[in-house]
Write a protein that holds these residues in place. Structure first.
Motif, PDB file in Angstrom:
ATOM      1  N   ARG A 150      -9.186   0.234   5.215  1.00 18.15           N
ATOM      2  CA  ARG A 150      -8.599  -0.906   4.613  1.00 18.15           C
ATOM      3  C   ARG A 150      -9.162  -1.147   3.507  1.00 18.15           C
ATOM      4  O   ARG A 150      -8.493  -1.787   2.524  1.00 18.15           O
ATOM      5  CB  ARG A 150      -9.334  -1.959   5.758  1.00 18.15           C
ATOM      6  CG  ARG A 150      -8.167  -2.254   6.852  1.00 18.15           C
ATOM      7  CD  ARG A 150      -8.247  -3.416   7.610  1.00 18.15           C
ATOM      8  NE  ARG A 150      -8.577  -3.226   8.967  1.00 18.15           N
ATOM      9  CZ  ARG A 150      -9.582  -3.133   9.854  1.00 18.15           C
ATOM     10  NH1 ARG A 150     -10.592  -3.674   9.643  1.00 18.15           N
ATOM     11  NH2 ARG A 150      -9.449  -2.791  11.266  1.00 18.15           N
ATOM     12  N   TRP A 151     -10.414  -0.970   3.103  1.00 11.40           N
ATOM     13  CA  TRP A 151     -11.194  -1.037   1.843  1.00 11.40           C
ATOM     14  C   TRP A 151     -10.378  -0.342   0.583  1.00 11.40           C
ATOM     15  O   TRP A 151      -9.954  -0.831  -0.323  1.00 11.40           O
ATOM     16  CB  TRP A 151     -12.673  -0.752   1.942  1.00 11.40           C
ATOM     17  CG  TRP A 151     -13.392  -0.920   0.458  1.00 11.40           C
ATOM     18  CD1 TRP A 151     -13.575  -0.114  -0.243  1.00 11.40           C
ATOM     19  CD2 TRP A 151     -13.543  -2.097   0.042  1.00 11.40           C
ATOM     20  NE1 TRP A 151     -14.459  -0.718  -1.673  1.00 11.40           N
ATOM     21  CE2 TRP A 151     -14.231  -1.980  -1.393  1.00 11.40           C
ATOM     22  CE3 TRP A 151     -13.603  -3.412   0.477  1.00 11.40           C
ATOM     23  CZ2 TRP A 151     -14.874  -2.862  -2.134  1.00 11.40           C
ATOM     24  CZ3 TRP A 151     -14.107  -4.597  -0.402  1.00 11.40           C
ATOM     25  CH2 TRP A 151     -14.589  -4.220  -1.495  1.00 11.40           C
ATOM     26  N   ALA A 152     -10.196   0.844   0.972  1.00  7.54           N
ATOM     27  CA  ALA A 152      -9.237   1.653   0.013  1.00  7.54           C
ATOM     28  C   ALA A 152      -7.993   1.352   0.000  1.00  7.54           C
ATOM     29  O   ALA A 152      -7.370   1.268  -1.154  1.00  7.54           O
ATOM     30  CB  ALA A 152      -9.337   3.148   0.566  1.00  7.54           C
ATOM     31  N   LEU A 179      -8.099  -1.819  -2.475  1.00  4.90           N
ATOM     32  CA  LEU A 179      -8.549  -1.380  -3.956  1.00  4.90           C
ATOM     33  C   LEU A 179      -7.309  -1.078  -4.440  1.00  4.90           C
ATOM     34  O   LEU A 179      -6.804  -1.451  -5.646  1.00  4.90           O
ATOM     35  CB  LEU A 179      -9.650  -0.525  -3.805  1.00  4.90           C
ATOM     36  CG  LEU A 179     -11.108  -0.941  -3.650  1.00  4.90           C
ATOM     37  CD1 LEU A 179     -11.913   0.237  -3.706  1.00  4.90           C
ATOM     38  CD2 LEU A 179     -11.626  -1.911  -4.815  1.00  4.90           C
ATOM     39  N   GLY A 180      -6.618  -0.172  -3.682  1.00  9.81           N
ATOM     40  CA  GLY A 180      -5.184   0.344  -4.300  1.00  9.81           C
ATOM     41  C   GLY A 180      -4.096  -0.904  -4.355  1.00  9.81           C
ATOM     42  O   GLY A 180      -3.581  -0.978  -5.675  1.00  9.81           O
ATOM     43  N   MET A 181      -4.075  -1.753  -3.728  1.00 10.54           N
ATOM     44  CA  MET A 181      -3.173  -3.012  -3.863  1.00 10.54           C
ATOM     45  C   MET A 181      -3.754  -3.938  -5.047  1.00 10.54           C
ATOM     46  O   MET A 181      -2.963  -4.327  -5.652  1.00 10.54           O
ATOM     47  CB  MET A 181      -3.267  -3.905  -2.791  1.00 10.54           C
ATOM     48  CG  MET A 181      -2.236  -3.111  -1.487  1.00 10.54           C
ATOM     49  SD  MET A 181      -1.905  -4.065  -0.184  1.00 10.54           S
ATOM     50  CE  MET A 181      -3.305  -4.046   0.849  1.00 10.54           C
ATOM     51  N   HIS A 182      -5.154  -4.140  -5.050  1.00  9.75           N
ATOM     52  CA  HIS A 182      -5.622  -4.905  -6.227  1.00  9.75           C
ATOM     53  C   HIS A 182      -5.197  -4.261  -7.660  1.00  9.75           C
ATOM     54  O   HIS A 182      -4.706  -4.715  -8.472  1.00  9.75           O
ATOM     55  CB  HIS A 182      -7.135  -4.810  -6.126  1.00  9.75           C
ATOM     56  CG  HIS A 182      -7.662  -5.419  -7.025  1.00  9.75           C
ATOM     57  ND1 HIS A 182      -7.637  -7.173  -7.538  1.00  9.75           N
ATOM     58  CD2 HIS A 182      -8.513  -5.161  -8.089  1.00  9.75           C
ATOM     59  CE1 HIS A 182      -8.061  -7.174  -8.609  1.00  9.75           C
ATOM     60  NE2 HIS A 182      -8.888  -6.285  -8.866  1.00  9.75           N
ATOM     61  N   PRO A 191       0.614  -1.218   0.026  1.00  3.54           N
ATOM     62  CA  PRO A 191      -0.188   0.041  -0.060  1.00  3.54           C
ATOM     63  C   PRO A 191       0.828   1.409  -0.004  1.00  3.54           C
ATOM     64  O   PRO A 191       2.080   1.072   0.519  1.00  3.54           O
ATOM     65  CB  PRO A 191      -0.914  -0.081   1.261  1.00  3.54           C
ATOM     66  CG  PRO A 191      -0.076  -1.153   2.084  1.00  3.54           C
ATOM     67  CD  PRO A 191       0.712  -1.970   1.094  1.00  3.54           C
ATOM     68  N   ASP A 192       0.390   2.295  -0.846  1.00  7.43           N
ATOM     69  CA  ASP A 192       0.894   3.532  -0.860  1.00  7.43           C
ATOM     70  C   ASP A 192       1.053   4.237   0.498  1.00  7.43           C
ATOM     71  O   ASP A 192      -0.373   4.660   0.872  1.00  7.43           O
ATOM     72  CB  ASP A 192       0.581   4.190  -1.961  1.00  7.43           C
ATOM     73  CG  ASP A 192       1.461   5.617  -2.298  1.00  7.43           C
ATOM     74  OD1 ASP A 192       2.478   5.895  -1.625  1.00  7.43           O
ATOM     75  OD2 ASP A 192       1.199   6.140  -3.224  1.00  7.43           O
ATOM     76  N   PRO A 193       2.027   4.496   1.216  1.00  2.13           N
ATOM     77  CA  PRO A 193       1.898   5.258   2.587  1.00  2.13           C
ATOM     78  C   PRO A 193       1.055   6.772   2.239  1.00  2.13           C
ATOM     79  O   PRO A 193       0.423   7.309   3.269  1.00  2.13           O
ATOM     80  CB  PRO A 193       3.405   5.427   3.022  1.00  2.13           C
ATOM     81  CG  PRO A 193       3.981   4.306   2.333  1.00  2.13           C
ATOM     82  CD  PRO A 193       3.157   4.197   1.018  1.00  2.13           C
ATOM     83  N   VAL A 232      -9.044  10.566   3.657  1.00  2.00           N
ATOM     84  CA  VAL A 232      -9.890  11.579   4.769  1.00  2.00           C
ATOM     85  C   VAL A 232     -10.826  10.682   5.401  1.00  2.00           C
ATOM     86  O   VAL A 232     -11.588  10.993   6.429  1.00  2.00           O
ATOM     87  CB  VAL A 232     -10.862  12.529   4.014  1.00  2.00           C
ATOM     88  CG1 VAL A 232      -9.836  13.620   3.357  1.00  2.00           C
ATOM     89  CG2 VAL A 232     -11.572  11.854   2.936  1.00  2.00           C
ATOM     90  N   GLU A 233     -10.743   9.278   5.271  1.00  2.00           N
ATOM     91  CA  GLU A 233     -11.483   8.232   5.842  1.00  2.00           C
ATOM     92  C   GLU A 233     -11.134   8.062   7.304  1.00  2.00           C
ATOM     93  O   GLU A 233      -9.725   7.944   7.475  1.00  2.00           O
ATOM     94  CB  GLU A 233     -11.391   6.844   5.148  1.00  2.00           C
ATOM     95  CG  GLU A 233     -11.744   7.057   3.692  1.00  2.00           C
ATOM     96  CD  GLU A 233     -13.043   7.421   3.702  1.00  2.00           C
ATOM     97  OE1 GLU A 233     -13.759   7.035   4.363  1.00  2.00           O
ATOM     98  OE2 GLU A 233     -13.318   7.588   2.328  1.00  2.00           O
TER      99      GLU A 233
END
Length: 141
Positions: free
Chosen positions: A94-96, A99-102, A77-79, A86-87
């Motif tokens: 975690r969902w975001a 999605l980013g890793m996917h 995941p991109d730090p 803003v979540e």
């Protein structure tokens, strides 16, 4: 994250194999040129030497492509995305991240495929170089 780690391992394996291609290609060229065809009385034909050099250059070119550094490669995941998020809800964060890793896995997969295809071309060229060396060695006798 495990899939991203596996992709990194796959690229590392391709790179190790690519360096092996270069080693084998140059060994075939060296041994064939030195022991297989050329002698003091009967030197290596120029066309044969040029052919071997071309094979080696093509194989090295394939290996260099595989060995080039990866641009925009994601290993996790991109730090910065996490910091910019803003979540405040952990589940949404975690969902975001997932999605980013996917997305990163899909992008990385395309780059791995390209490099694997170029590696495959290098392997085919190596086989052709070996057949060329044997054919010319037999023809020169």
């Amino acid at each position: 994250m495990h899939a991203l780690s596996q992709q990194d391992g796959t690229v590392g394996n391709l790179r190790n194999r690519a360096t092996g291609l270069v080693t084998i290609a140059t060994l075939i060229g060296s041994f064939t040129g030195f022991f297989g065809v050329g002698t003091k009385d009967k030197p290596l034909p120029v066309w044969f030497a040029v052919g071997l050099i071309l094979f080696i250059l093509l194989i090295v070119s394939c290996a260099v492509y595989v060995l080039l550094p990866l641009r925009d490669w994601s290993f996790g995941p991109d730090p910065q995305d996490i910091l910019d998020s803003v979540e405040t809800d952990n589940d949404r964060l975690r969902w975001a991240q997932a999605l980013g890793m996917h997305g990163a896995i899909r992008e990385n997969e395309g780059e791995i495929r390209k490099r694997a295809n170029v590696y495959t071309i290098g392997v085919l060229l190596l086989g052709l170089e070996a057949m060329y060396a044997v054919a010319v060695s037999l023809a020169a006798r």
